[in-house]
Design a protein around this motif. Structure first.
Motif, short mmCIF file in Angstrom:
data_model
loop_
_atom_site.label_atom_id
_atom_site.label_comp_id
_atom_site.label_asym_id
_atom_site.label_seq_id
_atom_site.Cartn_x
_atom_site.Cartn_y
_atom_site.Cartn_z
N GLY A 1 0.83 -1.37 0.18
CA GLY A 1 0.24 0.04 0.03
C GLY A 1 0.86 1.27 -0.09
N PRO A 2 0.73 2.29 -0.93
CA PRO A 2 1.54 3.49 -1.16
C PRO A 2 1.27 4.14 0.35
CG PRO A 2 0.39 2.85 -3.19
CD PRO A 2 -0.27 2.11 -2.15
N ALA A 3 2.07 5.16 0.53
CA ALA A 3 2.04 5.92 1.68
C ALA A 3 0.83 7.06 1.04
CB ALA A 3 3.21 6.91 1.83
N GLN A 4 0.05 7.52 1.71
CA GLN A 4 -1.05 8.68 1.89
C GLN A 4 -2.05 7.97 0.85
OE1 GLN A 4 -1.02 11.02 3.61
NE2 GLN A 4 1.27 11.08 4.38
N LYS A 5 -2.44 6.68 0.45
CA LYS A 5 -3.22 6.41 -0.27
C LYS A 5 -4.30 5.88 0.43
CE LYS A 5 -4.25 4.44 -4.98
NZ LYS A 5 -3.61 4.02 -6.27
N ALA A 6 -5.44 6.54 0.32
CA ALA A 6 -6.49 6.07 0.98
C ALA A 6 -7.08 4.59 0.66
CB ALA A 6 -7.99 7.15 0.87
N HIS A 7 -7.56 3.83 1.63
CA HIS A 7 -8.01 2.34 1.39
C HIS A 7 -8.99 2.03 2.58
CE1 HIS A 7 -4.19 2.44 3.77
NE2 HIS A 7 -4.70 1.08 4.23
N LYS A 8 -9.86 1.07 2.35
CA LYS A 8 -10.66 0.41 3.18
C LYS A 8 -10.57 -1.04 3.19
CE LYS A 8 -14.66 0.84 0.15
NZ LYS A 8 -16.04 1.25 0.04
N ALA A 9 -11.18 -1.73 3.90
CA ALA A 9 -11.28 -3.45 4.04
C ALA A 9 -12.46 -3.90 4.39
CB ALA A 9 -9.84 -3.80 4.52
N LYS A 10 -12.63 -4.94 4.37
CA LYS A 10 -13.73 -5.84 4.79
C LYS A 10 -13.48 -7.23 5.18
CE LYS A 10 -18.82 -6.95 4.75
NZ LYS A 10 -18.43 -8.07 5.70
N CYS A 11 -13.18 -7.63 6.51
CA CYS A 11 -12.76 -9.05 6.85
C CYS A 11 -13.87 -10.09 6.40
CB CYS A 11 -12.56 -9.16 8.42
SG CYS A 11 -11.83 -10.65 8.92
N GLY A 12 -13.70 -11.37 6.19
CA GLY A 12 -14.54 -12.14 5.58
C GLY A 12 -15.26 -12.90 7.00
N ASP A 13 -15.76 -14.14 6.58
CA ASP A 13 -16.29 -14.76 7.79
C ASP A 13 -15.58 -15.46 8.80
OD1 ASP A 13 -18.99 -14.45 6.25
OD2 ASP A 13 -18.88 -16.35 5.27
N SER A 14 -14.50 -15.20 8.88
CA SER A 14 -13.40 -15.56 10.07
C SER A 14 -12.47 -14.48 10.38
CB SER A 14 -12.66 -16.78 9.73
OG SER A 14 -11.81 -16.75 8.50
N PRO A 15 -12.13 -14.25 11.48
CA PRO A 15 -11.20 -13.16 11.97
C PRO A 15 -10.08 -13.21 11.13
CG PRO A 15 -11.74 -14.43 13.91
CD PRO A 15 -12.32 -15.29 12.56
N CYS A 16 -9.64 -11.84 10.72
CA CYS A 16 -8.32 -11.58 9.94
C CYS A 16 -7.26 -11.06 10.82
CB CYS A 16 -8.88 -10.42 8.94
SG CYS A 16 -9.95 -10.87 7.84
N VAL A 17 -6.04 -11.55 10.61
CA VAL A 17 -4.68 -11.09 10.91
C VAL A 17 -4.00 -10.88 10.00
CG1 VAL A 17 -2.68 -11.73 12.60
CG2 VAL A 17 -5.33 -12.47 13.29
N LEU A 18 -3.43 -9.33 9.74
CA LEU A 18 -2.45 -9.03 8.94
C LEU A 18 -1.10 -8.50 9.47
CD1 LEU A 18 -2.70 -8.24 5.77
CD2 LEU A 18 -3.62 -6.02 6.80
N PHE A 19 -0.19 -9.15 8.86
CA PHE A 19 1.25 -8.60 9.24
C PHE A 19 1.49 -7.41 8.50
CE2 PHE A 19 5.50 -8.06 7.74
CZ PHE A 19 6.31 -8.11 8.69
N ILE A 20 1.82 -6.17 8.97
CA ILE A 20 2.24 -5.08 8.50
C ILE A 20 3.44 -4.68 8.78
CG2 ILE A 20 1.29 -2.79 7.76
CD1 ILE A 20 -1.33 -3.37 8.89
N ALA A 21 4.47 -4.27 7.74
CA ALA A 21 5.57 -3.66 7.91
C ALA A 21 5.47 -2.25 7.50
CB ALA A 21 6.82 -4.77 7.16
#
Length: 153
Positions: free
Chosen positions: A121-141
């Motif tokens: 994901g580029p810096a300053q670029k607006a975004h949104k998300a929706k998790c599916g039917d099970s919990p989501c865990v995302l690694f972010i650097a």
């Protein structure tokens, strides 16, 4: 009888200085310890997300200082949670650890991330998300300090 060759004193001095400089490199403090953490590790300190994020959202620092460059985090949200439009000062490199996540960046088509999917994901670029039917865990650097800002874009 053979005559012994003498090394000039300046060469001896130079050799000694190089040797001491090299030896001092090995005498420094030991290397930083490695890190191995799973999404269920009991040592993780989950902190709540900013108020505009969905209830049950959490972030845990994996490595680094989130107030400085190059910090790594786990970001988790409950099943069916919607992450509102937001931005970060930093670019982010992500891998979905668990769940399924639909991500939409401003002026782009939505994409579905499945476990093991890498996303950038580029810096300053607006975004949104929706998790599916099970919990989501995302690694972010994060390349810069960790931050998040609600966006009306």
């Amino acid at each position: 009888m053979k005559k012994l060759m003498r090394v000039p004193k300046t060469k001896n001095l130079l050799f000694s200085l190089i040797f001491l400089a090299t030896a001092s490199l090995f005498a420094q403090e030991p290397f930083e310890k490695s890190v191995v953490i799973t999404k269920t590790d009991k040592s993780l300190q989950w902190r709540p997300c900013p108020e505009f994020m969905p209830a049950g959202c959490g972030m845990a620092v994996l490595h680094g200082d989130p107030g400085k460059k190059n910090a790594d985090i786990f970001f988790k949200v409950p099943a069916n949670a919607e992450i509102p439009m937001h931005t970060h000062t930093s670019a982010e490199r992500m891998v979905l650890v668990s769940g399924e996540l639909e991500v939409t960046y401003e002026a782009e088509e939505s994409r579905i991330l499945k476990e093991g999917t890498y996303a950038y994901g580029p810096a300053q670029k607006a975004h949104k998300a929706k998790c599916g039917d099970s919990p989501c865990v995302l690694f972010i650097a994060f390349e810069e300090a960790v931050d998040v800002f609600a966006s009306d874009r």
